[in-house]
Design an enzyme around this catalytic site. Structure first.
Site, PDB file in Angstrom:
ATOM      1  N   ASP A 225       0.660  -0.850   0.144  1.00 57.03           N
ATOM      2  CA  ASP A 225       0.077  -0.082   0.084  1.00 57.03           C
ATOM      3  C   ASP A 225       1.079   1.053   0.664  1.00 57.03           C
ATOM      4  O   ASP A 225       2.240   1.360  -0.804  1.00 57.03           O
ATOM      5  CB  ASP A 225      -0.862  -0.295   1.101  1.00 57.03           C
ATOM      6  CG  ASP A 225      -2.869   0.747   1.116  1.00 57.03           C
ATOM      7  OD1 ASP A 225      -2.876   1.087   0.147  1.00 57.03           O
ATOM      8  OD2 ASP A 225      -2.226   2.339   1.688  1.00 57.03           O
ATOM      9  N   TYR A 371      -3.195  11.257   1.531  1.00 53.96           N
ATOM     10  CA  TYR A 371      -3.409  11.057   0.076  1.00 53.96           C
ATOM     11  C   TYR A 371      -3.862  12.015   0.118  1.00 53.96           C
ATOM     12  O   TYR A 371      -3.142  13.080  -2.251  1.00 53.96           O
ATOM     13  CB  TYR A 371      -5.389  10.076   0.306  1.00 53.96           C
ATOM     14  CG  TYR A 371      -5.263   8.850   0.565  1.00 53.96           C
ATOM     15  CD1 TYR A 371      -5.374   8.864   2.062  1.00 53.96           C
ATOM     16  CD2 TYR A 371      -5.106   8.264  -0.417  1.00 53.96           C
ATOM     17  CE1 TYR A 371      -5.300   7.203   2.330  1.00 53.96           C
ATOM     18  CE2 TYR A 371      -6.027   6.574   0.314  1.00 53.96           C
ATOM     19  CZ  TYR A 371      -5.317   6.262   0.861  1.00 53.96           C
ATOM     20  OH  TYR A 371      -5.878   5.120   1.149  1.00 53.96           O
ATOM     21  N   HIS A 428      -4.747  -7.308  -0.797  1.00 51.88           N
ATOM     22  CA  HIS A 428      -4.329  -5.901  -0.497  1.00 51.88           C
ATOM     23  C   HIS A 428      -3.195  -6.472   1.066  1.00 51.88           C
ATOM     24  O   HIS A 428      -2.583  -5.697   1.099  1.00 51.88           O
ATOM     25  CB  HIS A 428      -4.961  -5.142  -0.342  1.00 51.88           C
ATOM     26  CG  HIS A 428      -4.659  -3.610  -0.289  1.00 51.88           C
ATOM     27  ND1 HIS A 428      -3.677  -3.128  -1.365  1.00 51.88           N
ATOM     28  CD2 HIS A 428      -4.455  -2.673   0.745  1.00 51.88           C
ATOM     29  CE1 HIS A 428      -3.217  -1.997  -1.017  1.00 51.88           C
ATOM     30  NE2 HIS A 428      -3.980  -1.646  -0.341  1.00 51.88           N
TER      31      HIS A 428
END
Ligand SMILES: *[C@@H]1O[C@H](CO)[C@@H](O)[C@H](O)[C@H]1NC(C)=O
Length: 461
Positions: A225, A371, A428
């Protein structure tokens, strides 16, 4: 006939864009390697000591959490015959809330966290929290330092099951791994920046300083990630230090590989081996998956502080928001299950541990800001993904990972790609979900990197 014309015109567009692209990579952007992310007044009194740290869930915190969980409203029942398609199923949510309030043993979990030594040290104004595990090794077995980097909504907790496997001494190897597992700035117990601009590139600089402070001038890096993005930037900025890079997510903002991926919509076999074709194609499904799953992403890349208020103010909201990701991101088919299929791969304790590293330090808002600090014009203009790194790289891709890149396209960024392994399982959160397979793959990678260095005599690691 129309189809042929259509295909040919796509081909023409892709080829012309391709040839218009610059043929040499851009130079390294100018970066401030000494940027100060903490309060201005602390700049002159920086303390560079490394202090032991312990995770504490004290009584006041536990009581407040239980009170707040109790005060929750009644959630509307899920629609008939619906699993997780509309988000966290509220019937299932009740069982998680009950467990968190009544069965989760805070004292025991605290002790579980603290079975390994934790530390904090200040870097560029940020208190960086990390776990450091140094195994005892007999003579003749070399300690090899590896930086393990988590992402969102993960934490250092993701690596706990893998720690004993990675640090084990084995007759098959002449080395054992020493692990440095930090919380990203703004995550868990690492402090957040006080001003804008701390993105993954800047985090890479912080972690290079962490490794140097611990005495490591040469080391290996692993990430998933955001950890894979930060780790990849480490290989680009510090190729002399990073001796090898292992990642379990291959996400690259690079033009040429993306063009090839589009081209593959028409000729999949041109881009990807047939047995892995279903990991990207049909492209329409690949992209609709992003539309279905990435609402959180847009929100966090634009208004992290607003959604942060709701999540910080409501522990049940935080639970739903974070634990939901462990359903779909482990396997998208889990969305159809009433229980989200979450406990197929994880226990409630495991995921509540991870959640506690957002709840207890109140780090949800600052974690989501990453982000926003990545997907903006300023950061795109210094895109490190377009700059190849000489660092030997090994990518492992789980069957259900959200994104996929075939090995030959990975080579645009990692020309020294030593191996690209494909697992038939796993999503993930690979280290957390399949600690055995993850650890074996990472140990195989380090073995291969060491062999490579031995042959070129480049490093003693
Ligand atoms: C790459 O990985 C495969 C599958 O694990 C393994 O069989 C092969 O030996 C690896 N190659 C190298 C160079 O280590």
């Amino acid at each position: 006939m129309a189809k042929v014309v259509f295909l040919l015109s796509i081909l023409a567009v892709v080829l012309s864009v391709y040839f218009l692209l610059p043929s040499s990579p851009p130079p390294l952007p100018k970066l401030d390697y000494e940027a100060w992310w903490g309060p201005e007044n602390l700049k002159t009194k920086q303390d560079t000591s490394i202090e032991p740290f312990k995770i504490k869930f004290d009584n006041a915190l536990v009581k407040e959490l239980r009170d707040r969980l109790k005060l929750r409203p009644t959630f509307p029942p899920p629609l008939q015959d619906v699993g997780f398609e509309y988000g966290f199923n509220s019937k299932t949510l009740e069982t998680w809330i009950q467990y968190w309030a009544k069965d989760y043993n805070f004292a025991e979990r605290e002790a579980f966290f603290n079975q390994y030594p934790h530390f904090k040290t200040n870097i560029q104004g940020l208190d960086i929290h990390f776990v450091r595990v140094t195994p005892q090794v007999p003579k003749g077995v070399q300690l090899v330092p590896v930086l393990l980097l988590h992402g969102w909504p993960g934490s250092v907790r993701e690596f706990y099951e893998a720690i004993p496997l990675l640090t084990a001494v084995s007759n098959d190897r002449d080395f054992a791994l020493e692990l440095i597992i930090p919380s990203l700035p703004g995550y868990g117990y690492s402090s957040p920046a006080v001003r804008p601009g701390l993105g993954p590139t800047e985090m890479a600089i912080v972690f290079q300083k962490l490794m140097n402070r611990l005495g490591f001038k040469k080391y290996y890096v692993q990430g998933g990630d955001w950890g894979s993005v930060v780790g990849s930037h480490l290989t680009t900025l510090f190729p002399e230090e990073v001796q090898g890079f292992h990642a379990n997510m291959a996400f690259l903002l690079t033009l040429k590989p993306t063009l090839y991926t589009w081209l593959g919509a028409f000729f999949p076999s041109f881009v990807v081996e047939e047995k892995y074709a279903d990991r990207i194609y049909p492209l329409s499904e690949y992209y609709s998956k992003f539309l279905e799953e990435f609402g959180y992403f847009h929100l966090q890349a634009t208004k992290p502080d607003t959604i942060g208020v709701a999540l910080l103010d409501s522990p049940s909201g935080l639970l739903a928001y974070i634990v939901e990701k462990f359903s779909a991101w482990t396997n998208l088919v889990h969305r159809r299950k009433v229980d989200g299929g979450i406990e197929i791969k994880f226990t409630k304790d495991q995921l509540l541990d991870n959640l506690m590293l957002y709840y207890a330090p109140k780090s949800i808002t600052t974690s989501m800001r990453l982000y926003s600090e990545t997907f903006n014009k300023k950061i795109f203009s210094k895109n490190l993904d377009e700059i190849p790194t000489p660092v030997p790289t090994w990518i492992v891709q789980g069957k259900h990972e959200l994104c996929y890149l075939p090995p030959w396209l990975l080579k645009y960024k990692y020309p020294n790609l030593v191996n690209a392994t494909h697992l038939d399982d796993g999503g993930h959160f690979l280290a957390f979900e399949l600690p055995k397979e993850f650890s074996q793959d990472l140990l195989d990678a380090i073995t291969a990197f060491r062999k490579l260095h031995k042959n070129t005599k480049k490093t003693e690691l």
